[in-house]
Design an enzyme around this catalytic site. Structure first.
Site, mmCIF file in Angstrom:
data_model
loop_
_atom_site.group_PDB
_atom_site.id
_atom_site.type_symbol
_atom_site.label_atom_id
_atom_site.label_comp_id
_atom_site.label_asym_id
_atom_site.label_seq_id
_atom_site.Cartn_x
_atom_site.Cartn_y
_atom_site.Cartn_z
ATOM 1 N N GLY A 11 19.452 10.216 -29.486
ATOM 2 C CA GLY A 11 20.636 10.635 -30.236
ATOM 3 C C GLY A 11 21.415 9.434 -30.750
ATOM 4 O O GLY A 11 21.544 8.419 -30.067
ATOM 5 N N ARG A 72 13.488 11.424 -31.868
ATOM 6 C CA ARG A 72 12.886 11.615 -30.550
ATOM 7 C C ARG A 72 11.384 11.654 -30.745
ATOM 8 O O ARG A 72 10.888 12.192 -31.736
ATOM 9 C CB ARG A 72 13.414 12.899 -29.909
ATOM 10 C CG ARG A 72 14.946 12.894 -29.818
ATOM 11 C CD ARG A 72 15.476 14.037 -28.974
ATOM 12 N NE ARG A 72 16.931 14.147 -29.094
ATOM 13 C CZ ARG A 72 17.811 13.415 -28.428
ATOM 14 N NH1 ARG A 72 17.370 12.487 -27.596
ATOM 15 N NH2 ARG A 72 19.102 13.593 -28.584
ATOM 16 N N ASP A 103 18.734 7.233 -21.903
ATOM 17 C CA ASP A 103 17.753 7.299 -20.822
ATOM 18 C C ASP A 103 16.309 7.344 -21.330
ATOM 19 O O ASP A 103 15.450 6.592 -20.867
ATOM 20 C CB ASP A 103 18.045 8.539 -19.961
ATOM 21 C CG ASP A 103 17.078 8.677 -18.802
ATOM 22 O OD1 ASP A 103 17.276 7.986 -17.788
ATOM 23 O OD2 ASP A 103 16.132 9.479 -18.903
ATOM 24 N N THR A 125 24.868 5.588 -26.248
ATOM 25 C CA THR A 125 24.953 7.037 -26.108
ATOM 26 C C THR A 125 26.406 7.436 -25.934
ATOM 27 O O THR A 125 27.152 6.759 -25.213
ATOM 28 C CB THR A 125 24.126 7.553 -24.913
ATOM 29 O OG1 THR A 125 24.450 8.929 -24.674
ATOM 30 C CG2 THR A 125 24.404 6.767 -23.649
ATOM 31 N N ASP A 127 27.452 9.881 -24.295
ATOM 32 C CA ASP A 127 27.653 10.569 -23.016
ATOM 33 C C ASP A 127 28.147 9.659 -21.898
ATOM 34 O O ASP A 127 28.581 10.152 -20.853
ATOM 35 C CB ASP A 127 26.354 11.243 -22.565
ATOM 36 C CG ASP A 127 25.980 12.417 -23.455
ATOM 37 O OD1 ASP A 127 26.902 13.111 -23.925
ATOM 38 O OD2 ASP A 127 24.782 12.640 -23.688
ATOM 39 N N ASP A 129 26.490 7.954 -19.777
ATOM 40 C CA ASP A 129 25.789 8.369 -18.549
ATOM 41 C C ASP A 129 24.641 7.442 -18.146
ATOM 42 O O ASP A 129 23.712 7.866 -17.456
ATOM 43 C CB ASP A 129 25.249 9.792 -18.719
ATOM 44 C CG ASP A 129 24.241 9.910 -19.856
ATOM 45 O OD1 ASP A 129 24.108 8.961 -20.656
ATOM 46 O OD2 ASP A 129 23.580 10.970 -19.944
ATOM 47 N N ARG A 171 25.629 17.499 -21.643
ATOM 48 C CA ARG A 171 24.689 18.423 -21.004
ATOM 49 C C ARG A 171 24.578 18.149 -19.506
ATOM 50 O O ARG A 171 24.561 19.057 -18.694
ATOM 51 C CB ARG A 171 23.313 18.315 -21.674
ATOM 52 C CG ARG A 171 22.309 19.366 -21.202
ATOM 53 C CD ARG A 171 21.027 19.322 -22.009
ATOM 54 N NE ARG A 171 20.334 18.057 -21.863
ATOM 55 C CZ ARG A 171 20.206 17.150 -22.834
ATOM 56 N NH1 ARG A 171 20.741 17.373 -24.026
ATOM 57 N NH2 ARG A 171 19.553 16.012 -22.634
#
Length: 319
Positions: A11, A72, A103, A125, A127, A129, A171
């Site tokens: 992403g 992706r 990731d 990213t 996120d 994360d 998510r």
């Protein structure tokens, strides 16, 4: 090392362009050629590779998205796909690779390193994360986008005396929801790291209504449930007049904030330094405002941990 490549994968996130710029200009400063790989690992497999010059990255530091495009690539998860990528790297004489992404991007970088091609991961990213770094490129921009939307929604929530449910990305990680909710004064924040008690939420909203509160903002990370699903449950529990806003991909776009531009520049430059020193299988990140690097395998084996003290604080401040 005289030739390196750079790609963005997974992403997109605002700040990827400043990171690409830093990689290219830092490398050229040290007399290292840089090749841009267009379309992530898909582009690597198909050979969409082009030499980048100083001018190639001019006027991109303020732009969202990624000039190298991204995708992706399930094929790259296979040994056959990885071998095709290696053949392209050999054909272009590329000796090391900077991979900007999350990731899944790191997993590809690890696979290439294990097969003899040094890679360095740069955390890109929204996120936030990626274990091993306190911040990822794009998180600050996405956070400010959400806060801006939340402030606007609060205006109409106040005018119409309604409860608004705002669904944000996340998510598996609740960073965007938690930080945006805390910064925006949301009454309730729902994150994947914690369950929720509808009875407790309903009681808190009723207490607010009893003391004269006319509206409420609830932030829901998509990993918990959809905003519409939660709103339906809330209506059944309280019968409050509820509206839902799903922010969606707006969170990934926009000009990167100053914080993300500086972060991307620092991390991109450090990635090049590691490759010049012959170090692969590493990832770069931030720790106490210092640039650090660590084993990329460790990053993939560790779990991102959200500061749950902020969850407690948000509840205390939203009484």
């Amino acid at each position: 090392m005289k030739k390196i490549g750079v790609l963005t994968s997974g992403g997109d996130s605002p700040g990827m362009n400043p990171a690409i710029r830093a990689v290219v200009r830092k490398a050229i400063y040290h007399n290292v050629e840089v090749y841009g790989i267009y379309g992530g690992y898909t582009g690597l497999i198909s050979g969409k590779i082009k030499k980048l010059e100083l001018g190639s990255v001019g006027d991109i530091i303020h732009r969202g998205g990624t000039m190298l495009q991204t995708a992706r690539c399930p094929e790259f998860k296979t040994p056959e796909g990885q071998q095709k990528g290696i053949e392209q790297l050999k054909a272009h004489g590329i000796e090391g690779l900077v991979v900007i992404g999350g990731d899944g991007s790191y997993r590809g970088a690890r696979a290439l390193t294990q097969q003899g091609y040094p890679c360095v991961g740069v955390p890109g990213t929204i996120d936030n994360d990626i274990p091993g770094t306190e911040l990822t490129i794009g998180f600050d921009t996405a956070l400010n986008t959400v806060i801006d939307a939340l402030d606007k929604i609060r205006d109409t929530a106040t005018s119409h005396e309604r409860t608004f449910v705002i669904e944000v990305m996340g998510r598996d990680a609740g960073d965007i929801a938690l930080y945006a909710g805390l910064a925006g004064g949301a009454e309730t924040i729902l994150i994947p790291e914690e369950g929720f008690d509808m009875a407790e939420i309903a009681e808190r909203l009723r207490k607010g209504q009893e003391r004269g509160k006319k509206h409420s903002i609830i932030i829901v990370a998509e990993g918990v449930c959809s905003g519409s699903e939660f709103a339906q449950q809330l209506k059944e529990a309280t019968n409050f007049d509820t509206r839902v806003s799903v922010l969606g991909h707006i969170q990934r776009g926009g000009s990167p904030t100053a914080a993300d531009r500086v972060l991307a520049s620092r991390l991109g430059a450090r990635a090049v330094e590691l490759l010049i020193d012959g170090k692969g299988g590493r990832a770069v990140g931030m720790e106490s405002n210092r640039v650090v690097d660590y084993d990329i395998v460790e990053a993939l084996e560790r779990k991102h941990v959200l500061d749950l003290d902020l969850v407690k604080l948000s509840k205390e401040l939203s009484i």
